[in-house]
Structure formats: structure tokens, C-alpha cells
Write a protein that holds these residues in place. Sequence first.
Motif, PDB file in Angstrom:
ATOM      1  N   SER A 102       0.675  -1.199   0.148  1.00 54.68           N
ATOM      2  CA  SER A 102       0.033  -0.052   0.109  1.00 54.68           C
ATOM      3  C   SER A 102       0.711   1.155  -0.023  1.00 54.68           C
ATOM      4  O   SER A 102       0.435   2.368  -0.401  1.00 54.68           O
ATOM      5  N   SER A 103       2.007   1.149   0.551  1.00 50.12           N
ATOM      6  CA  SER A 103       3.009   2.376   0.408  1.00 50.12           C
ATOM      7  C   SER A 103       3.288   2.694  -0.908  1.00 50.12           C
ATOM      8  O   SER A 103       3.771   3.973  -1.089  1.00 50.12           O
ATOM      9  N   ALA A 104       3.340   1.693  -1.710  1.00 46.26           N
ATOM     10  CA  ALA A 104       3.828   2.188  -3.218  1.00 46.26           C
ATOM     11  C   ALA A 104       2.699   2.483  -3.911  1.00 46.26           C
ATOM     12  O   ALA A 104       3.047   2.797  -5.288  1.00 46.26           O
ATOM     13  N   VAL A 105       1.507   2.344  -3.482  1.00 47.09           N
ATOM     14  CA  VAL A 105       0.180   2.379  -4.307  1.00 47.09           C
ATOM     15  C   VAL A 105       0.031   4.097  -4.982  1.00 47.09           C
ATOM     16  O   VAL A 105      -0.169   3.978  -6.370  1.00 47.09           O
ATOM     17  N   PRO A 106       0.394   5.025  -4.232  1.00 48.75           N
ATOM     18  CA  PRO A 106       0.303   6.362  -4.854  1.00 48.75           C
ATOM     19  C   PRO A 106       1.330   6.691  -5.783  1.00 48.75           C
ATOM     20  O   PRO A 106       1.075   7.693  -6.599  1.00 48.75           O
ATOM     21  N   SER A 107       2.469   5.924  -5.869  1.00 49.68           N
ATOM     22  CA  SER A 107       3.442   6.421  -7.084  1.00 49.68           C
ATOM     23  C   SER A 107       3.235   6.440  -8.395  1.00 49.68           C
ATOM     24  O   SER A 107       3.322   7.448  -8.657  1.00 49.68           O
ATOM     25  N   ALA A 158       6.656  -6.945  -2.001  1.00 53.43           N
ATOM     26  CA  ALA A 158       5.256  -6.117  -1.781  1.00 53.43           C
ATOM     27  C   ALA A 158       5.428  -4.777  -2.570  1.00 53.43           C
ATOM     28  O   ALA A 158       4.472  -4.120  -2.971  1.00 53.43           O
ATOM     29  N   LEU A 159       6.835  -4.125  -2.709  1.00 52.11           N
ATOM     30  CA  LEU A 159       6.670  -2.753  -3.110  1.00 52.11           C
ATOM     31  C   LEU A 159       6.432  -2.878  -4.723  1.00 52.11           C
ATOM     32  O   LEU A 159       5.801  -2.100  -5.348  1.00 52.11           O
ATOM     33  N   ALA A 160       7.133  -4.012  -4.999  1.00 52.24           N
ATOM     34  CA  ALA A 160       6.709  -4.148  -6.734  1.00 52.24           C
ATOM     35  C   ALA A 160       5.264  -4.657  -6.969  1.00 52.24           C
ATOM     36  O   ALA A 160       4.850  -3.988  -7.901  1.00 52.24           O
ATOM     37  N   THR A 161       4.635  -5.528  -6.290  1.00 46.89           N
ATOM     38  CA  THR A 161       3.199  -5.695  -6.309  1.00 46.89           C
ATOM     39  C   THR A 161       2.439  -4.700  -6.238  1.00 46.89           C
ATOM     40  O   THR A 161       1.416  -4.402  -6.874  1.00 46.89           O
ATOM     41  N   PRO A 180      -9.522   5.819 -11.704  1.00 50.80           N
ATOM     42  CA  PRO A 180      -8.293   5.673 -11.435  1.00 50.80           C
ATOM     43  C   PRO A 180      -7.677   6.244 -10.269  1.00 50.80           C
ATOM     44  O   PRO A 180      -6.781   5.939  -9.507  1.00 50.80           O
ATOM     45  N   GLU A 181      -8.327   7.458  -9.971  1.00 52.21           N
ATOM     46  CA  GLU A 181      -7.729   8.110  -8.576  1.00 52.21           C
ATOM     47  C   GLU A 181      -8.286   7.755  -7.308  1.00 52.21           C
ATOM     48  O   GLU A 181      -7.878   8.109  -6.244  1.00 52.21           O
ATOM     49  N   GLN A 182      -9.283   6.674  -7.459  1.00 48.01           N
ATOM     50  CA  GLN A 182      -9.997   6.239  -5.961  1.00 48.01           C
ATOM     51  C   GLN A 182      -9.983   4.608  -5.998  1.00 48.01           C
ATOM     52  O   GLN A 182      -9.750   4.246  -4.744  1.00 48.01           O
ATOM     53  N   LEU A 183     -10.200   4.037  -7.064  1.00 46.39           N
ATOM     54  CA  LEU A 183     -10.475   2.594  -6.876  1.00 46.39           C
ATOM     55  C   LEU A 183      -9.329   1.815  -6.226  1.00 46.39           C
ATOM     56  O   LEU A 183      -9.351   1.015  -5.314  1.00 46.39           O
ATOM     57  N   VAL A 184      -7.919   2.165  -6.466  1.00 49.62           N
ATOM     58  CA  VAL A 184      -6.767   1.584  -6.120  1.00 49.62           C
ATOM     59  C   VAL A 184      -6.795   1.505  -4.349  1.00 49.62           C
ATOM     60  O   VAL A 184      -6.301   0.546  -3.883  1.00 49.62           O
ATOM     61  N   TYR A 185      -6.998   2.873  -4.019  1.00 48.06           N
ATOM     62  CA  TYR A 185      -6.981   3.182  -2.673  1.00 48.06           C
ATOM     63  C   TYR A 185      -8.150   2.472  -1.964  1.00 48.06           C
ATOM     64  O   TYR A 185      -8.066   1.698  -0.594  1.00 48.06           O
ATOM     65  N   LEU A 186      -9.227   2.319  -2.591  1.00 47.07           N
ATOM     66  CA  LEU A 186     -10.220   1.641  -1.905  1.00 47.07           C
ATOM     67  C   LEU A 186     -10.215  -0.136  -1.865  1.00 47.07           C
ATOM     68  O   LEU A 186     -10.613  -0.570  -0.807  1.00 47.07           O
ATOM     69  N   MET A 242       2.653  -2.296  -9.427  1.00 47.14           N
ATOM     70  CA  MET A 242       2.413  -3.017 -10.770  1.00 47.14           C
ATOM     71  C   MET A 242       0.754  -2.996 -10.481  1.00 47.14           C
ATOM     72  O   MET A 242       0.061  -2.640 -11.507  1.00 47.14           O
ATOM     73  N   SER A 243       0.075  -3.261  -9.495  1.00 52.57           N
ATOM     74  CA  SER A 243      -1.396  -3.305  -9.398  1.00 52.57           C
ATOM     75  C   SER A 243      -2.009  -2.159  -9.450  1.00 52.57           C
ATOM     76  O   SER A 243      -2.828  -1.677  -9.977  1.00 52.57           O
TER      77      SER A 243
END
Length: 262
Positions: free
Chosen positions: A24-29, A145-148, A163-169, A151-152
Motif C-alpha cells: 500500500s505504501s507504493a500504491v500512490p507512486s 510487496a513494493l513491486a506488487t 483511477p484516482e480512487q479505486l486502487v486506494y479503496l 504494478m497493481s
Amino acid sequence: MQQSARSVAGFWILAAMLLVSVASSAVPSPIYPVYAAEWHLTPLMLTGVFAIYVAGLLASLLIAGRLSDHVGRKPVLVAGGLGVALSLGLFAIADGVGALIVDRIVQGVSVGLLIGALGAALIDNSLERHPTLAGVLNGVIPPIALATGAMSSGALVQWGPAPEQLVYLVFGALLVLLVLALFVVPEQVQRRPGRSVLCARRSACRGARVDSSAGSSVPSSPAGPSAACSSRSSPRPSVRCSASRTTSRPAHSSPSSRASVH
């Protein structure tokens, strides 16, 4: 004695939580270019958003392990997991660089709490048949986990709706589910007093020394200040203190005692 099924299940729940929290820490990048285009962010602003996360992460890493030793693993894990889920929810409604900075601070502190406590909890619940697996997972899971996460996140931003909400939810929901699953994980650490308790005892002992040097008595302890300071209520290392000595040397001492004094 064979390891319980609850402990085995708890081990894998903790491993999954480590994977999701670090991912989750890599999700915003991958979404930062979208933010930069929408909010006209400069490279310096994006660098500051990255750096503030690292500052929060390092600050919480310094206290997470010691804190979980005193209050238990599960309270720290629950606080960290809910904190990360909260930060992801804040990302979903962010509307500017100020919101990004606040979100990254909350995320960095929460991920630091999780990583510090999860590493110890994995070892506490390590598998009896594979005792070294906990150490291996502690080292292998974070880079995977960072790569996962990156990429996800990139895939959902590219092909998913919102795209700006779904991944966080998605990641926030996974973390909430894992926090609920912590009910299965057995607590292996007993609560014990921390530094604040020892500091309070030191203060009480200093007060007892001051009272005794002034010739006053301590009402709470009929045996005097020394007894009040020597009482123990936990197995942790004791706080050494003693009352001031008020007795004087006898008026007539032997020559050998005078020689030893001088």
C-alpha cells in the motif's frame, strides 16, 4: 507439544498483512503524474511528498518494536492497520498538495508501526516445522510487496474505473479485513510497565530522599523512605534508590576504624 492451528493460521495472516501494508505504501507512486498534471505540481513538491513519508516511517520504526513489547503486538497492529486504511481513504478524496502531504505522513507513521510490530509478531508465531521461515519472510516480503503495489496500482489506474480512487479503496478494504482477522492471531506478549512507570518510581524515590534529608517522615510507608523505594511490582530491572543516611559516626571509635576512615 504440537503447534496449534490458530498459531499457524495467525502466522500466515501476519505474513499477508506485511505484504498488503508494504504494498500500500507504493500504491500512490503511479498516480503522482496524474496529480502533477491536474494540480500543476512541480518536481520539488513531488520530492517533498516522497520525503515526508520516509520521515514518518523512520520515526515510527524507532518506537514500534519497543512499544509492542510493552502493550502487546496486537494493539500496535490494529492501530497501524487502521491508520494505513485511513490514509488510503484520505488519498481517495485528496484535492491538493497539502492533502497529499498529510496523507503521506499518516501513511508513513502507520506503515512504520506495522512493519516494526509485524516483524516481531512473525517471529513470535513462527512455524515449529520451519522455524527459519519467519526471518526469511521478513526479508523477502517487503521488496516483493513494493513491486506488487506499484504494478497493481498502475494496472488499476490504466484499465480500471475511477483511477484516482479505486486502487486506494481496494487496498484499504484488504487492510480492514486483515485487521479483523487479527482476532485469530494469538497474543504472545504479556503487557508490562514501560519507561513511564520506572520514571514515576524514580521521582517517588527522589522525593523520599529529599524528605528524609529534611528530617521529615514518609507517611505512606511505616518502614521509612528506604522501604517505600525498595518495593517492587514488576519483574523489570529495579530502580535503585535509598534514603539519605542520617546516622552519624560514634563519638568514640577504635584506632583501626579511624585509620580506615582516613
